[in-house]
Design a protein around this motif. Structure first.
Motif, PDB file in Angstrom:
ATOM      1  N   ALA A  47     -11.699   5.138  -3.206  1.00 14.01           N
ATOM      2  CA  ALA A  47     -10.829   4.060  -2.730  1.00 14.01           C
ATOM      3  C   ALA A  47     -11.708   2.831  -2.547  1.00 14.01           C
ATOM      4  O   ALA A  47     -12.668   2.842  -1.784  1.00 14.01           O
ATOM      5  N   THR A  48     -11.392   1.780  -3.283  1.00  8.74           N
ATOM      6  CA  THR A  48     -12.243   0.608  -3.358  1.00  8.74           C
ATOM      7  C   THR A  48     -11.681  -0.537  -2.517  1.00  8.74           C
ATOM      8  O   THR A  48     -10.501  -0.842  -2.589  1.00  8.74           O
ATOM      9  N   GLY A  49     -12.550  -1.151  -1.724  1.00  8.37           N
ATOM     10  CA  GLY A  49     -12.129  -2.286  -0.911  1.00  8.37           C
ATOM     11  C   GLY A  49     -11.540  -1.840   0.413  1.00  8.37           C
ATOM     12  O   GLY A  49     -11.930  -0.823   0.980  1.00  8.37           O
ATOM     13  N   ARG A  50     -10.574  -2.613   0.894  1.00 10.67           N
ATOM     14  CA  ARG A  50      -9.988  -2.377   2.219  1.00 10.67           C
ATOM     15  C   ARG A  50      -8.940  -1.275   2.183  1.00 10.67           C
ATOM     16  O   ARG A  50      -7.764  -1.529   1.937  1.00 10.67           O
ATOM     17  N   ASN A  51      -9.375  -0.084   2.424  1.00  8.62           N
ATOM     18  CA  ASN A  51      -8.495   1.086   2.499  1.00  8.62           C
ATOM     19  C   ASN A  51      -8.922   1.877   3.730  1.00  8.62           C
ATOM     20  O   ASN A  51     -10.019   2.427   3.750  1.00  8.62           O
ATOM     21  N   THR A  52      -8.082   1.923   4.737  1.00  7.06           N
ATOM     22  CA  THR A  52      -8.449   2.647   5.952  1.00  7.06           C
ATOM     23  C   THR A  52      -8.385   4.147   5.690  1.00  7.06           C
ATOM     24  O   THR A  52      -7.627   4.601   4.815  1.00  7.06           O
ATOM     25  N   PRO A  53      -9.151   4.939   6.422  1.00 12.49           N
ATOM     26  CA  PRO A  53      -9.047   6.390   6.271  1.00 12.49           C
ATOM     27  C   PRO A  53      -7.612   6.890   6.480  1.00 12.49           C
ATOM     28  O   PRO A  53      -7.139   7.753   5.743  1.00 12.49           O
ATOM     29  N   ALA A  54      -6.902   6.317   7.454  1.00  8.68           N
ATOM     30  CA  ALA A  54      -5.506   6.716   7.687  1.00  8.68           C
ATOM     31  C   ALA A  54      -4.638   6.343   6.485  1.00  8.68           C
ATOM     32  O   ALA A  54      -3.754   7.111   6.083  1.00  8.68           O
ATOM     33  N   GLY A  55      -4.871   5.172   5.911  1.00 11.81           N
ATOM     34  CA  GLY A  55      -4.118   4.752   4.732  1.00 11.81           C
ATOM     35  C   GLY A  55      -4.397   5.639   3.532  1.00 11.81           C
ATOM     36  O   GLY A  55      -3.487   5.972   2.758  1.00 11.81           O
ATOM     37  N   ILE A  56      -5.647   6.048   3.358  1.00 13.76           N
ATOM     38  CA  ILE A  56      -6.018   6.957   2.263  1.00 13.76           C
ATOM     39  C   ILE A  56      -5.329   8.304   2.468  1.00 13.76           C
ATOM     40  O   ILE A  56      -4.737   8.854   1.529  1.00 13.76           O
ATOM     41  N   ASP A  57      -5.385   8.827   3.697  1.00 14.11           N
ATOM     42  CA  ASP A  57      -4.715  10.103   3.986  1.00 14.11           C
ATOM     43  C   ASP A  57      -3.212  10.006   3.711  1.00 14.11           C
ATOM     44  O   ASP A  57      -2.622  10.915   3.122  1.00 14.11           O
ATOM     45  N   ARG A  58      -2.603   8.916   4.127  1.00 12.76           N
ATOM     46  CA  ARG A  58      -1.166   8.716   3.905  1.00 12.76           C
ATOM     47  C   ARG A  58      -0.856   8.661   2.396  1.00 12.76           C
ATOM     48  O   ARG A  58       0.102   9.266   1.930  1.00 12.76           O
ATOM     49  N   PHE A  59      -1.684   7.946   1.634  1.00 14.22           N
ATOM     50  CA  PHE A  59      -1.508   7.843   0.181  1.00 14.22           C
ATOM     51  C   PHE A  59      -1.521   9.240  -0.453  1.00 14.22           C
ATOM     52  O   PHE A  59      -0.648   9.585  -1.252  1.00 14.22           O
TER      53      PHE A  59
END
Length: 188
Positions: free
Chosen positions: A108-120
């Motif tokens: 995940a490149t740039g501004r991606n929060t861990p919570a946002g990555i998990d949600r994705f």
């Protein structure tokens, strides 16, 4: 004609040809079809950069940590619609070929929060791909990633041998044939 090329490749493998030689650029090029036509194969591979990125566990790593296997590095972001579209096919490719010889490495490149990555990953139903991040885009910058998604194919020696800009069906017959050829085995 495509069938003849595939048969000659698998015959060479069956007769004991070196898998690395069997999967030369010309052979791989002949296997490209559909979305894989966007895969730019490099006749003269260059070493991949060694900038570090953040592991999902919180530590850091570089592409050198994956030497010894083929790696498909996928640069993506949580806000990227084409990334969302292609992620299930990357997961299917990992499920079929992932192991000692091949791995899909998602960053995940740039501004991606861990919570946002998990949600994705939860929303796309992906549970077999890593949730690594390149928050400062250090590796992405060194690899000249200018848009997303970008997938870069790295050989076991740590050299970039191919690059695909944009989304693709990574579990298509063509993509599967390419990975099988790299690994020196017929597609399943």
């Amino acid at each position: 004609m495509r069938l003849i090329r595939l048969l000659s490749l698998y015959l060479a493998i069956a007769l004991g040809a070196n898998p690395a030689l069997a999967a030369d650029i010309a052979t791989l090029d002949a296997l490209r079809d559909g979305d894989m036509k966007k895969l730019n194969l490099h006749a003269d591979p260059a070493p991949a950069p060694q900038a570090t990125f953040t592991l999902e566990t919180g530590g850091t790593a570089s592409l050198a940590d994956w030497r010894g296997k083929y790696v498909l590095v996928n640069f993506w972001a949580t806000w990227c619609a084409p990334c969302r579209k292609e992620m299930p096919s990357l997961a299917a490719l990992q499920a079929e070929f992932g192991g000692d010889g091949f791995e899909v490495l998602t960053l995940a490149t740039g501004r991606n929060t861990p919570a946002g990555i998990d949600r994705f990953f939860a929303e796309t139903g992906i549970d077999n791909l890593p949730r690594h991040a390149d928050p400062k885009q250090a590796l992405a910058r060194e690899m000249a990633v200018l848009g997303l998604p970008v997938s870069v194919l790295i050989d076991p020696e740590g050299r970039e041998i191919g690059r695909l800009i944009g989304d693709a069906d990574w579990h298509s017959d063509s993509a599967r044939a390419l990975v099988a050829a790299l690994l020196g085995r017929p597609p399943s």
